[in-house]
Scaffold this active site. Structure first.
Site: not given
Ligand SMILES: Cc1cc2nc3c(=O)[nH]c(=O)nc-3n(C[C@H](O)[C@H](O)[C@H](O)COP(=O)(O)O)c2cc1C
Ligand SMILES: [Mn+2]
Length: 496
Positions: A154-155, A264
């Site tokens: 998962t990026y 993030e």
């Protein structure tokens, strides 16, 4: 559970899904609804009316342990640690993917001029984000050209234009390792990025399995059945037959374009402005009719990214400690508040001097721990790793700072806001041994309740507190007094 639609139906049947029928804008509004909902521990959300779009967006799928349990096929009242224990139990029985002729992911096939990533209702999440991120609840398949190893990771993927996705393959992540092999060969790396299919595949993308292990096979182990896959249209890679959306393309190892920034899960941006990064040139998009676009939120804890990582990072740490055959591991907990990765608590039944130290140093040398794990707390087996009040008790009364191990250099993550923005490659680490040293002949003498008196008092509870003032059976009274966990609490907690 074979695909995202099964998951949505199962959530709905359990009252764990809300359909948002009112119009919501993909630009900030949708993510803000999701974020507030998640802060309240709300249901998964299916946005059915996104401004300018005809297909829905799913958010908040993984925000609660109950929905993670649903994905793993376990009872909804399971604890996070029970899910992790089951993960570790199922892990050894790998089952490879099963090739099938075709599947719903091929219902629509866009090539050439038809390709337009903006056909999908991709949210913009935070005001300072560099754009709309197509890939959050996504997983990317790549293949090692030398060994055939198939990796899912998962990026995040940012829409740079209608046919280009910006990537952030952090150094040492498996897509980065594989891209380096293509760089040596001076060839583009074929990739496919998927949304949907069995939701376990997203958890697999986020899991920190060691290099050379295939997340597809691991998904088979957790599901107890193979994942059905079909071949990509333009890439020779297996993609889940039941995926909602499959984006096929290639990454040129030599080419970079500005990417980011992206809010993030640390609650911060990991850089100022954009950074030159690799990107996917999209050659084909296949998707189901009325494709469900699945997105996660990020930002400050707790969001579904934190819950996902608490499960997947914690499980892989635990599993690797088991794979090292270190005896006595009772439980592992990586709190969601630390995104399941910066802080780990491990409970061990010590069997020899130095055992707790072995556990601490082993943890920071696992695939999971070697990457950014900063603090490890080791506790004795009378304390559950997730029982934070007891862990604080051990930190207060068993831990001695001179027995902490300080490690100066280890692999870090560019996301860690505790390091200066321009030097986040290396982190220090702390291993806190909060156990009572095994080799001590004279150990602290625990206070225990008198068994007979305890039973008598419990039997009199109704008489002593006719209004139920102090709890039903004396449990609260006993729990509050800080006695040795196993000894005093177990009998008091037993129903009479
Ligand atoms: C929602 C979400 C977004 C993520 N974004 C990235 C990212 O942009 N880059 C990255 O290297 N890791 C990212 N991760 C972490 C990786 O998924 C994780 O490290 C995983 O182990 C990568 O797969 P790999 O071990 O096969 O490389 C993200 C995780 C989640 C849950
Ligand atoms: Mn991997």
């Amino acid at each position: 559970m074979r695909d995202l639609r099964d998951f949505i139906n199962a959530c709905e049947a359990q009252g764990q899904l809300a359909r948002v029928r009112a119009e919501v804008d993909w630009n900030l509004e949708l993510s803000h609804v999701a974020k507030l909902n998640e802060e309240r521990g709300g249901p998964a959300l299916l946005f059915e009316n996104v401004t300018g779009y005809g297909s829905p967006v799913l958010t908040s799928a993984c925000t609660t342990t109950a929905r993670l349990a649903l994905i793993m096929g376990l009872p909804k009242d399971s604890s996070l640690v029970e899910l992790m224990r089951e993960w570790v139990r199922r892990a050894p029985n790998k089952i490879g993917p099963r090739w099938v002729e075709t599947g719903p992911c091929k219902e629509n096939i866009d090539k050439g001029d038809q390709i337009n990533l903006l056909k999908f209702p991709v949210p913009k999440i935070y005001p300072r984000d560099g754009g709309r991120f197509f890939g959050t609840a996504v997983y990317v398949v790549t293949q090692d050209p030398d060994t055939g190893w198939l990796n899912l990771g998962t990026y995040r993927l940012q829409i740079l234009d209608e046919r280009t996705l910006g990537t952030q393959f952090i150094k040492g992540k498996h897509a980065d390792l594989i891209l380096k092999k293509y760089a040596q060969r001076k060839q583009p790396m074929p990739v496919a990025a998927m949304i949907g299919g069995d939701p376990l595949l997203f958890l697999m993308g986020a899991a920190r399995l060691p290099a050379f292990e295939s997340e597809y096979e691991f998904a088979g182990a957790l599901r107890g059945a193979p994942i059905d896959v079909v071949r990509g249209e333009t890439v020779n890679l297996p993609v889940p037959a039941a995926a909602e959306i499959v984006v096929e393309g290639e990454v040129d190892p030599e080419a970079l374009r500005p990417e980011g920034p992206f809010g993030e899960y640390t609650g911060y941006y990991s850089g100022i402005g954009t950074t030159p990064r690799h990107f996917i040139k999209v050659n084909c998009v296949t998707y189901r009719h009325n494709p469900i676009f699945w997105s996660t939120t990020v930002g400050r804890a707790v969001t579904d990214t934190h819950m996902t990582m608490a499960l997947t990072y914690g499980s892989t740490l635990w599993q690797e400690l088991e794979a090292m055959r270190i005896p006595g591991i009772q439980s592992v907990y990586c709190p969601p508040e630390g995104a399941g990765r910066f802080l780990a608590i491990i409970s061990v039944k010590q069997l020899y001097p130095g055992h707790a130290a072995q556990v601490g140093t082993a943890a920071i040398s696992t695939e999971m721990g070697a990457y950014g794990l900063k603090t490890v707390i080791v506790v004795d087996d009378d304390i559950d790793a997730w029982d934070l009040p007891r862990v604080l008790w051990a930190l207060s009364f068993r831990f001695q700072p001179s027995r902490a191990e300080f490690i100066k250099r280890g692999r870090s993550t560019p996301l860690d806001p505790s390091l200066p923005l321009d030097s986040r490659e290396i982190t220090s680490r702390l291993i806190i041994d909060a156990t009572i040293p095994y080799e001590w002949k004279d150990k602290p003498v625990p206070i225990t309740l008198d068994e007979a008196t305890l039973r008598r008092v419990q039997a009199r509870w109704g008489e002593l507190f006719p209004n139920g003032a102090a709890g039903a059976n004396g449990h609260e009274a006993a729990a509050g007094n800080g006695h040795e966990a196993g000894e005093a609490l177990a009998p008091a907690a037993t129903p009479m």
